[in-house]
Scaffold this active site. Structure first.
Site, PDB file in Angstrom:
ATOM      1  N   THR A   1     -33.950  36.783 130.490  1.00 23.93           N
ATOM      2  CA  THR A   1     -32.930  35.822 130.920  1.00 23.93           C
ATOM      3  C   THR A   1     -33.402  35.074 132.162  1.00 23.93           C
TER       4      THR A   1
ATOM      5  N   GLY B   1     -31.310  44.040 129.287  1.00 23.55           N
ATOM      6  CA  GLY B   1     -30.562  42.984 129.963  1.00 23.55           C
ATOM      7  C   GLY B   1     -29.100  42.866 129.607  1.00 23.55           C
TER       8      GLY B   1
ATOM      9  N   GLY C   1     -17.430  32.043 139.758  1.00 24.78           N
ATOM     10  CA  GLY C   1     -18.373  33.032 140.297  1.00 24.78           C
ATOM     11  C   GLY C   1     -19.722  32.364 140.525  1.00 24.78           C
TER      12      GLY C   1
ATOM     13  N   ILE D   1     -22.472  31.886 138.585  1.00 26.58           N
ATOM     14  CA  ILE D   1     -22.931  30.896 137.604  1.00 26.58           C
ATOM     15  C   ILE D   1     -22.065  29.645 137.694  1.00 26.58           C
TER      16      ILE D   1
ATOM     17  N   GLY E   1     -18.696  36.191 133.678  1.00 25.45           N
ATOM     18  CA  GLY E   1     -19.407  37.455 133.821  1.00 25.45           C
ATOM     19  C   GLY E   1     -20.336  37.709 132.647  1.00 25.45           C
TER      20      GLY E   1
ATOM     21  N   ASP F   1     -29.955  44.788 134.196  1.00 23.93           N
ATOM     22  CA  ASP F   1     -28.560  44.463 133.865  1.00 23.93           C
ATOM     23  C   ASP F   1     -27.930  45.487 132.927  1.00 23.93           C
TER      24      ASP F   1
ATOM     25  N   MET G   1     -25.986  42.496 138.883  1.00 24.82           N
ATOM     26  CA  MET G   1     -26.829  41.947 137.809  1.00 24.82           C
ATOM     27  C   MET G   1     -27.743  40.893 138.426  1.00 24.82           C
TER      28      MET G   1
ATOM     29  N   HIS H   1     -38.374  28.140 167.775  1.00 27.35           N
ATOM     30  CA  HIS H   1     -37.405  27.073 168.024  1.00 27.35           C
ATOM     31  C   HIS H   1     -38.027  25.729 167.690  1.00 27.35           C
TER      32      HIS H   1
HETATM   33  P1  FAD Z   1     -33.162  40.275 131.019  1.00 27.96           P
HETATM   34  O1  FAD Z   1     -33.803  39.337 131.943  1.00 27.96           O
HETATM   35  O2  FAD Z   1     -31.887  39.865 130.385  1.00 27.96           O
HETATM   36  O3  FAD Z   1     -34.238  40.589 129.885  1.00 27.96           O
HETATM   37  C1  FAD Z   1     -33.953  41.402 128.792  1.00 27.96           C
HETATM   38  C2  FAD Z   1     -34.935  41.088 127.675  1.00 27.96           C
HETATM   39  O4  FAD Z   1     -34.834  42.095 126.686  1.00 27.96           O
HETATM   40  C3  FAD Z   1     -34.659  39.766 126.962  1.00 27.96           C
HETATM   41  O5  FAD Z   1     -35.814  38.968 126.944  1.00 27.96           O
HETATM   42  C4  FAD Z   1     -34.267  40.190 125.544  1.00 27.96           C
HETATM   43  O6  FAD Z   1     -34.697  39.284 124.545  1.00 27.96           O
HETATM   44  C5  FAD Z   1     -34.986  41.510 125.417  1.00 27.96           C
HETATM   45  N1  FAD Z   1     -34.396  42.436 124.429  1.00 27.96           N
HETATM   46  C6  FAD Z   1     -33.099  42.814 124.331  1.00 27.96           C
HETATM   47  N2  FAD Z   1     -32.942  43.740 123.369  1.00 27.96           N
HETATM   48  C7  FAD Z   1     -34.191  43.944 122.842  1.00 27.96           C
HETATM   49  C8  FAD Z   1     -34.697  44.800 121.826  1.00 27.96           C
HETATM   50  N3  FAD Z   1     -33.901  45.668 121.175  1.00 27.96           N
HETATM   51  N4  FAD Z   1     -36.012  44.730 121.534  1.00 27.96           N
HETATM   52  C9  FAD Z   1     -36.849  43.884 122.201  1.00 27.96           C
HETATM   53  N5  FAD Z   1     -36.417  43.058 123.184  1.00 27.96           N
HETATM   54  C10 FAD Z   1     -35.118  43.105 123.505  1.00 27.96           C
HETATM   55  N6  FAD Z   1     -30.516  36.719 139.310  1.00 27.96           N
HETATM   56  C11 FAD Z   1     -31.088  36.554 140.528  1.00 27.96           C
HETATM   57  O7  FAD Z   1     -31.437  37.553 141.168  1.00 27.96           O
HETATM   58  N7  FAD Z   1     -31.282  35.317 141.065  1.00 27.96           N
HETATM   59  C12 FAD Z   1     -30.889  34.189 140.416  1.00 27.96           C
HETATM   60  O8  FAD Z   1     -31.076  33.083 140.923  1.00 27.96           O
HETATM   61  C13 FAD Z   1     -30.267  34.326 139.150  1.00 27.96           C
HETATM   62  N8  FAD Z   1     -29.851  33.240 138.478  1.00 27.96           N
HETATM   63  C14 FAD Z   1     -29.286  33.400 137.238  1.00 27.96           C
HETATM   64  C15 FAD Z   1     -28.831  32.266 136.565  1.00 27.96           C
HETATM   65  C16 FAD Z   1     -28.242  32.391 135.325  1.00 27.96           C
HETATM   66  C17 FAD Z   1     -27.763  31.158 134.594  1.00 27.96           C
HETATM   67  C18 FAD Z   1     -28.125  33.677 134.716  1.00 27.96           C
HETATM   68  C19 FAD Z   1     -27.526  33.814 133.341  1.00 27.96           C
HETATM   69  C20 FAD Z   1     -28.552  34.799 135.385  1.00 27.96           C
HETATM   70  C21 FAD Z   1     -29.133  34.681 136.657  1.00 27.96           C
HETATM   71  N9  FAD Z   1     -29.552  35.790 137.375  1.00 27.96           N
HETATM   72  C22 FAD Z   1     -30.106  35.634 138.619  1.00 27.96           C
HETATM   73  C23 FAD Z   1     -29.433  37.139 136.834  1.00 27.96           C
HETATM   74  C24 FAD Z   1     -30.796  37.598 136.225  1.00 27.96           C
HETATM   75  O9  FAD Z   1     -31.213  36.675 135.262  1.00 27.96           O
HETATM   76  C25 FAD Z   1     -30.655  38.985 135.612  1.00 27.96           C
HETATM   77  O10 FAD Z   1     -30.112  39.873 136.556  1.00 27.96           O
HETATM   78  C26 FAD Z   1     -32.026  39.494 135.167  1.00 27.96           C
HETATM   79  O11 FAD Z   1     -32.610  38.638 134.219  1.00 27.96           O
HETATM   80  C27 FAD Z   1     -31.894  40.892 134.573  1.00 27.96           C
HETATM   81  O12 FAD Z   1     -33.157  41.337 134.186  1.00 27.96           O
HETATM   82  P2  FAD Z   1     -33.335  42.420 133.023  1.00 27.96           P
HETATM   83  O13 FAD Z   1     -34.803  42.698 132.978  1.00 27.96           O
HETATM   84  O14 FAD Z   1     -32.409  43.527 133.206  1.00 27.96           O
HETATM   85  O15 FAD Z   1     -32.874  41.688 131.676  1.00 27.96           O
HETATM   86  P1  NAD Z   2     -19.156  36.474 138.127  1.00 26.45           P
HETATM   87  O1  NAD Z   2     -18.630  37.833 137.950  1.00 26.45           O
HETATM   88  O2  NAD Z   2     -19.946  36.122 139.335  1.00 26.45           O
HETATM   89  O3  NAD Z   2     -17.948  35.424 138.064  1.00 26.45           O
HETATM   90  C1  NAD Z   2     -17.032  35.364 137.003  1.00 26.45           C
HETATM   91  C2  NAD Z   2     -15.759  34.697 137.508  1.00 26.45           C
HETATM   92  O4  NAD Z   2     -14.920  34.397 136.403  1.00 26.45           O
HETATM   93  C3  NAD Z   2     -14.948  35.598 138.443  1.00 26.45           C
HETATM   94  O5  NAD Z   2     -14.754  34.956 139.682  1.00 26.45           O
HETATM   95  C4  NAD Z   2     -13.640  35.827 137.681  1.00 26.45           C
HETATM   96  O6  NAD Z   2     -12.524  35.899 138.543  1.00 26.45           O
HETATM   97  C5  NAD Z   2     -13.570  34.585 136.797  1.00 26.45           C
HETATM   98  N1  NAD Z   2     -12.707  34.764 135.607  1.00 26.45           N
HETATM   99  C6  NAD Z   2     -12.662  35.857 134.783  1.00 26.45           C
HETATM  100  N2  NAD Z   2     -11.737  35.659 133.815  1.00 26.45           N
HETATM  101  C7  NAD Z   2     -11.179  34.432 134.023  1.00 26.45           C
HETATM  102  C8  NAD Z   2     -10.164  33.669 133.368  1.00 26.45           C
HETATM  103  N3  NAD Z   2      -9.518  34.126 132.293  1.00 26.45           N
HETATM  104  N4  NAD Z   2      -9.846  32.456 133.864  1.00 26.45           N
HETATM  105  C9  NAD Z   2     -10.477  31.979 134.965  1.00 26.45           C
HETATM  106  N5  NAD Z   2     -11.448  32.658 135.627  1.00 26.45           N
HETATM  107  C10 NAD Z   2     -11.802  33.864 135.158  1.00 26.45           C
HETATM  108  O7  NAD Z   2     -20.005  36.176 136.792  1.00 26.45           O
HETATM  109  P2  NAD Z   2     -20.944  34.945 136.400  1.00 26.45           P
HETATM  110  O8  NAD Z   2     -20.778  33.815 137.333  1.00 26.45           O
HETATM  111  O9  NAD Z   2     -20.709  34.716 134.945  1.00 26.45           O
HETATM  112  O10 NAD Z   2     -22.394  35.548 136.598  1.00 26.45           O
HETATM  113  C11 NAD Z   2     -22.835  36.680 135.803  1.00 26.45           C
HETATM  114  C12 NAD Z   2     -23.903  37.454 136.504  1.00 26.45           C
HETATM  115  O11 NAD Z   2     -25.092  36.695 136.627  1.00 26.45           O
HETATM  116  C13 NAD Z   2     -23.482  37.869 137.897  1.00 26.45           C
HETATM  117  O12 NAD Z   2     -23.401  39.262 137.928  1.00 26.45           O
HETATM  118  C14 NAD Z   2     -24.543  37.377 138.803  1.00 26.45           C
HETATM  119  O13 NAD Z   2     -25.001  38.409 139.627  1.00 26.45           O
HETATM  120  C15 NAD Z   2     -25.668  36.888 137.891  1.00 26.45           C
HETATM  121  N6  NAD Z   2     -26.168  35.613 138.447  1.00 26.45           N
HETATM  122  C16 NAD Z   2     -26.778  35.635 139.656  1.00 26.45           C
HETATM  123  C17 NAD Z   2     -27.195  34.448 140.228  1.00 26.45           C
HETATM  124  C18 NAD Z   2     -27.853  34.471 141.569  1.00 26.45           C
HETATM  125  O14 NAD Z   2     -28.269  35.547 142.002  1.00 26.45           O
HETATM  126  N7  NAD Z   2     -27.978  33.347 142.257  1.00 26.45           N
HETATM  127  C19 NAD Z   2     -26.969  33.237 139.577  1.00 26.45           C
HETATM  128  C20 NAD Z   2     -26.321  33.261 138.368  1.00 26.45           C
HETATM  129  C21 NAD Z   2     -25.934  34.456 137.800  1.00 26.45           C
END
Ligand code: FAD
Ligand code: NAD
Length: 466
Positions: A41, A144, A182, A184, A271, A312, A318, A444
């Site tokens: 992801t 993930g 949140g 995202i 979420g 995750d 996460m 500074h």
């Molecule tokens: P993932 O990155 O989800 O990887 C899991 C992998 O497992 C996937 O490639 C999937 O295809 C593979 N997989 C699943 N099941 C199987 C199977 N059975 N066999 C083989 N492969 C499989 N976090 C930050 O810290 N900073 C950020 O700026 C940030 N921005 C984000 C923005 C967005 C839009 C999103 C959605 C998330 C963001 N996150 C960010 C969160 C971050 O992406 C996740 O916390 C992180 O990717 C988790 O890593 P992971 O290795 O647990 O899983």
């Molecule tokens: P989040 O938990 O941050 O936010 C979800 C929001 O949706 C909450 O504020 C909640 O109150 C709201 N919500 C829930 N049900 C609702 C409803 N019925 N109506 C209106 N609002 C509602 O989750 P996210 O933003 O989806 O992000 C998912 C995960 O991805 C997070 O755990 C985050 O750590 C990770 N992520 C991290 C980064 C980063 O580190 N910069 C960036 C993107 C995502």
């Protein structure tokens, strides 16, 4: 049947880091990924592409709103949406290519397919055309998470989308409603509102980024409102509808007053849930908790001794860097080393502008738990560096134990907060006091001086610099 020392399932930051560290420690390692590219992801549809688009849109917003004041005159300014998305894809490709290189450099076997346990000790990897079975002394699950939804909201990936589809849009949307304020939600709102999309956020809580210290969300709300984002708090979404060329969203406030909005896209950001589909855990003794996360102990060992899980899929924060730390921890645990991850010292960052960053306890947590604290808070508007760059929004707030000076929490909204938080993590991890933190020299003018002033104030001294 080939046997490995370590088999890693999933190639996100949890999986690829676990595989690389295992190989570095001399283990015969295999990584199994069901998608064509490595990186999960984070690399493909998370951290990296969002930051690429956040940077592009930030440059545009600066050119639009600030360049003239800097004395830079531009002709007409417009967004080339396909080019912006193409650059994002190029950034992703460079990162996935980097991972390919690291896998071969570390002699890690790579299998493409879905890995599923057929017992505690054998996994079957099913690819497009064939499947094979392998065994390993140790397994690391790093599969993930996937986007969650709410009742009445069907993500059809056409008009009712998640962040994944938003990162591959073909056209510049005129309007977008984002469900969830949140992490995202606010990052996506920043990208699209900066490039002229009319963005509305519908959030259930009474402030944005509800998981962080509340003052951060309140301050971010003011900035985003100035940028033109329509933020509606205390709203509960209960239904969406795809109307073909647009989508509708239905919601009610705390008094049950119903409203609806229509937009080009409705982006669901409420979420993410752990992803274990297809893993065959029912064929193992691996246990899940009531949220569907894999249950692990402090070494990220599951209920089966040689099966570990990271990232995750085990819940908690996460975040990519949390998944990475867990990947290293597991590889080194298998190697007999003893380490620990302090979950409460993992920083959180939101890449809006100004950025938001946090580590440790929030004020709400300290109050709720009757823990005494002193506050030191310093605004970016009083920083010479911030004035020079026109980045005067925000503040740094440090929460300090009154008796010993221990740093309990650091919360920043301001320019480069994502990088500034690293020093606060060091302070917490090594239990450095607030006095130690203000007695060291800060270059500074830098944004980091904002923290020095906040440490001074939390220790009962006045600010000494601008
Ligand atoms: P993932 O990155 O989800 O990887 C899991 C992998 O497992 C996937 O490639 C999937 O295809 C593979 N997989 C699943 N099941 C199987 C199977 N059975 N066999 C083989 N492969 C499989 N976090 C930050 O810290 N900073 C950020 O700026 C940030 N921005 C984000 C923005 C967005 C839009 C999103 C959605 C998330 C963001 N996150 C960010 C969160 C971050 O992406 C996740 O916390 C992180 O990717 C988790 O890593 P992971 O290795 O647990 O899983
Ligand atoms: P989040 O938990 O941050 O936010 C979800 C929001 O949706 C909450 O504020 C909640 O109150 C709201 N919500 C829930 N049900 C609702 C409803 N019925 N109506 C209106 N609002 C509602 O989750 P996210 O933003 O989806 O992000 C998912 C995960 O991805 C997070 O755990 C985050 O750590 C990770 N992520 C991290 C980064 C980063 O580190 N910069 C960036 C993107 C995502």
């Amino acid at each position: 049947m080939e046997n490995f020392d370590v088999a890693v399932i999933g190639s996100g930051p949890g999986g690829y880091v676990a595989a690389i560290r295992s190989a570095q420690l001399g283990y015969k390692t295999v990584i199994i990924e069901k998608y064509d590219t490595l990186g999960g992801t984070c690399t493909n549809v998370g951290c990296i592409p969002t930051k690429a688009l956040l940077d592009s849109s930030h440059h545009y917003a600066e050119a639009f709103h600030q360049f003239e004041e800097h004395g830079i005159k531009l002709g007409s300014l417009e967004i080339d949406f396909p080019r912006m998305y193409k650059r994002k894809s190029e950034v992703v490709s460079k990162n996935t290519a980097g991972l390919d290189y690291l896998m071969s450099k570390n002699k890690i076997t790579r299998l493409k397919g879905t890995a599923g346990f057929i017992s505690d000790s054998v996994i079957k990897v099913t690819g497009n055309h064939e499947s094979i079975e392998i065994t390993a002394e140790n397994y690391i699950i790093a599969t993930g998470s996937k986007p969650s939804s709410i009742p009445g909201v069907l993500i059809d990936k056409q008009r009712i989308i998640t962040s994944t589809e938003a990162l591959s849009l073909k056209e510049h949307p005129k309007s977008m409603v984002i469900i969830g304020g949140g992490v995202i939600g606010v990052e996506m709102a920043s990208i699209f509102s900066r490039i002229g999309t009319q963005v509305t956020i519908l959030e259930y809580a009474d402030h944005l980024i509800a998981g962080m210290d509340h003052e951060l969300g309140k301050s971010l709300q003011k900035v985003m409102k100035k940028e033109g984002v329509d933020i509606r708090l205390n709203q509960s979404v209960y239904k969406t509808e795809n109307s073909g060329s647009s989508a509708k969203v239905f919601f009610r406030d705390k008094n049950n007053t119903e409203s609806e909005l229509e937009a080009d896209y409705v982006l669901v950001a409420v979420g993410r849930s752990p992803y274990t589909k297809g893993l065959g855990l029912e064929n193992t003794g691996v246990e899940l908790d009531n949220r569907g996360c894999i249950k692990v102990d402090e070494n990220r060992r599951t209920s089966i001794a040689n099966i570990y899980a990271v990232g995750d899929v085990v819940g908690g924060a996460m975040l990519a860097h949390k998944a990475e730390e867990e990947g290293v921890l597991v590889a080194e645990t298998i190697n007999g080393q003893k380490h620990q991850i302090h979950d409460d010292r993992i920083p959180s960052v939101v890449y809006t502008w100004p950025e938001v960053a946090s580590v440790g306890f929030s004020e709400e947590y300290l109050k709720k738990n009757n823990i005494e604290y002193n506050v030191g808070k310093f605004p970016f508007s009083a920083s010479a560096r911030a004035r020079a760059s026109m980045d005067t929004d925000g503040f740094a707030k440090v929460l300090v134990d009154p008796k010993y000076g221990e740093v309990l929490g650091v919360h920043i909204i301001g320019a480069r907060a994502a990088d500034l938080i690293a020093q606060a993590v060091i302070a917490q991890e090594f239990e450095v006091t607030a006095e130690d933190m203000f007695r060291i020299s800060y270059a500074h003018p830098t944004y980091s001086e904002v923290l020095k002033e906040a440490y001074l104030m939390a220790s009962g001294q006045g600010a000494i610099n601008i």
